[in-house]
Design a protein around this motif. Structure first.
Motif, PDB file in Angstrom:
ATOM      1  N   HIS A   1     -13.224 -21.894 -67.938  1.00  0.00           N
ATOM      2  CA  HIS A   1     -14.752 -22.123 -68.155  1.00  0.00           C
ATOM      3  C   HIS A   1     -14.824 -21.087 -66.654  1.00  0.00           C
ATOM      4  CE1 HIS A   1     -15.913 -25.598 -70.516  1.00  0.00           C
ATOM      5  NE2 HIS A   1     -14.742 -25.974 -69.986  1.00  0.00           N
ATOM      6  N   GLN A   2     -14.114 -20.138 -66.507  1.00  0.00           N
ATOM      7  CA  GLN A   2     -15.465 -19.192 -65.278  1.00  0.00           C
ATOM      8  C   GLN A   2     -15.785 -19.800 -64.068  1.00  0.00           C
ATOM      9  OE1 GLN A   2     -16.241 -15.279 -66.717  1.00  0.00           O
ATOM     10  NE2 GLN A   2     -15.234 -15.324 -68.803  1.00  0.00           N
ATOM     11  N   ASP A   3     -15.803 -20.792 -64.216  1.00  0.00           N
ATOM     12  CA  ASP A   3     -15.386 -22.149 -62.591  1.00  0.00           C
ATOM     13  C   ASP A   3     -15.021 -21.616 -61.541  1.00  0.00           C
ATOM     14  OD1 ASP A   3     -16.197 -23.485 -60.841  1.00  0.00           O
ATOM     15  OD2 ASP A   3     -15.610 -25.345 -61.619  1.00  0.00           O
ATOM     16  N   PHE A   4     -15.593 -20.325 -60.559  1.00  0.00           N
ATOM     17  CA  PHE A   4     -15.199 -19.901 -59.386  1.00  0.00           C
ATOM     18  C   PHE A   4     -14.732 -20.407 -57.991  1.00  0.00           C
ATOM     19  CE2 PHE A   4     -16.787 -15.760 -61.847  1.00  0.00           C
ATOM     20  CZ  PHE A   4     -15.479 -15.498 -61.782  1.00  0.00           C
ATOM     21  N   ASN A   5     -16.016 -21.710 -58.093  1.00  0.00           N
ATOM     22  CA  ASN A   5     -16.188 -22.815 -57.113  1.00  0.00           C
ATOM     23  C   ASN A   5     -14.630 -23.476 -57.254  1.00  0.00           C
ATOM     24  OD1 ASN A   5     -18.372 -22.409 -55.973  1.00  0.00           O
ATOM     25  ND2 ASN A   5     -19.773 -23.156 -57.349  1.00  0.00           N
ATOM     26  N   ALA A   6     -14.412 -23.868 -58.443  1.00  0.00           N
ATOM     27  CA  ALA A   6     -13.079 -24.701 -58.452  1.00  0.00           C
ATOM     28  C   ALA A   6     -12.301 -23.924 -58.607  1.00  0.00           C
ATOM     29  CB  ALA A   6     -12.336 -25.228 -59.945  1.00  0.00           C
ATOM     30  N   LEU A   7     -11.592 -22.800 -58.405  1.00  0.00           N
ATOM     31  CA  LEU A   7     -10.932 -21.543 -58.557  1.00  0.00           C
ATOM     32  C   LEU A   7     -10.883 -20.912 -57.263  1.00  0.00           C
ATOM     33  CD1 LEU A   7     -11.601 -19.253 -61.471  1.00  0.00           C
ATOM     34  CD2 LEU A   7     -10.204 -21.153 -61.045  1.00  0.00           C
ATOM     35  N   LEU A   8     -11.746 -21.073 -56.496  1.00  0.00           N
ATOM     36  CA  LEU A   8     -11.646 -21.021 -54.676  1.00  0.00           C
ATOM     37  C   LEU A   8     -11.178 -22.092 -53.842  1.00  0.00           C
ATOM     38  CD1 LEU A   8     -14.677 -19.591 -54.231  1.00  0.00           C
ATOM     39  CD2 LEU A   8     -13.138 -18.528 -53.960  1.00  0.00           C
TER      40      LEU A   8
END
Length: 225
Positions: A14-21
């Motif tokens: 989902h390209q969820d950058f908040n979760a990946l951070l």
């Protein structure tokens, strides 16, 4: 651990950058992208994996600070090269099978000689171009494994082509955050759809060729009757 990997996979999809951070997610991202690239480069059944998009996304993640750019590039190049080496080894193994040997014995020697010449002269270009086509990323090294006898020459082709492929796609991903949002969204969508289009076109071409041959076969069969 498996729950963390699953969460990272969902976030990557989902390209969820908040979760990946989230703290500690970078290690799992490195493991996932390395495994995906290695599998897709070395084994034909893994062709549907969206590895081009993963390389681009890795560049984007490096641009926003989730991944270290040098570490990500080195891991991706290593995975792509080792995956191609595994495909090369499969080609050597298949070449020893009696059935494959019988198939090759039916090919004219002049044709095999031309194939060998092309692989030796243009192996680097062939591997580099094949890396942009799902399925061809593993088939081309297999063909080289069946025909090339010098393994060191294959590595000379494999590592530079993997480096060029990774640097080009990850570089595009690295530049995406700097683009205006509408343009970045269009570019991202195009990069995601590109692997699907590139694998769909050869499949459709094979189906068209198969359907064209079918009427001829049925006509010949009716004529024999």
């Amino acid at each position: 651990m498996f729950e963390n990997i699953q969460e990272v996979l969902v976030a990557l999809w989902h390209q969820d950058f908040n979760a990946l951070l989230a703290p500690g997610s970078a290690v799992f991202i490195y493991l996932i992208i390395t495994a995906f690239i290695g599998l897709e480069s070395g084994f034909l059944p893994a062709a549907p994996l969206p590895c081009d998009s993963i390389v681009v996304l890795s560049g984007t993640l490096a641009a926003v600070g989730v991944l270290h750019p040098v570490v990500a590039v080195l891991l991706l190049v290593f995975a792509a090269s080792i995956g191609s080496w595994l495909a090369f080894c499969q080609g050597r193994w298949l070449n020893r099978l009696p059935r494959v040997s019988r198939w090759l014995s039916q090919v004219p020697p002049s044709t095999l000689k031309n194939v060998d010449t092309l692989l030796n002269r243009h192996g680097l270009i062939a591997l580099f171009c094949a890396r942009f086509v799902p399925g061809a990323r593993s088939i081309t090294p297999m063909m080289m494994g069946a025909r090339l006898h010098d393994a060191s020459r294959f590595h000379w082709f494999s590592w530079p082509s993997a480096t060029l492929w990774v640097c080009l796609l990850s570089g595009i991903g690295f530049l995406l955050p700097a683009l205006p949002e509408p343009l970045s969204r269009v570019a991202t969508t195009g990069l995601i759809l590109a692997p699907v289009v590139s694998i769909t076109i050869p499949i459709l071409a094979l189906l068209v060729m198969r359907f064209k041959k079918a009427p001829r076969t049925s006509t010949l069969a009716s004529g024999d009757l």
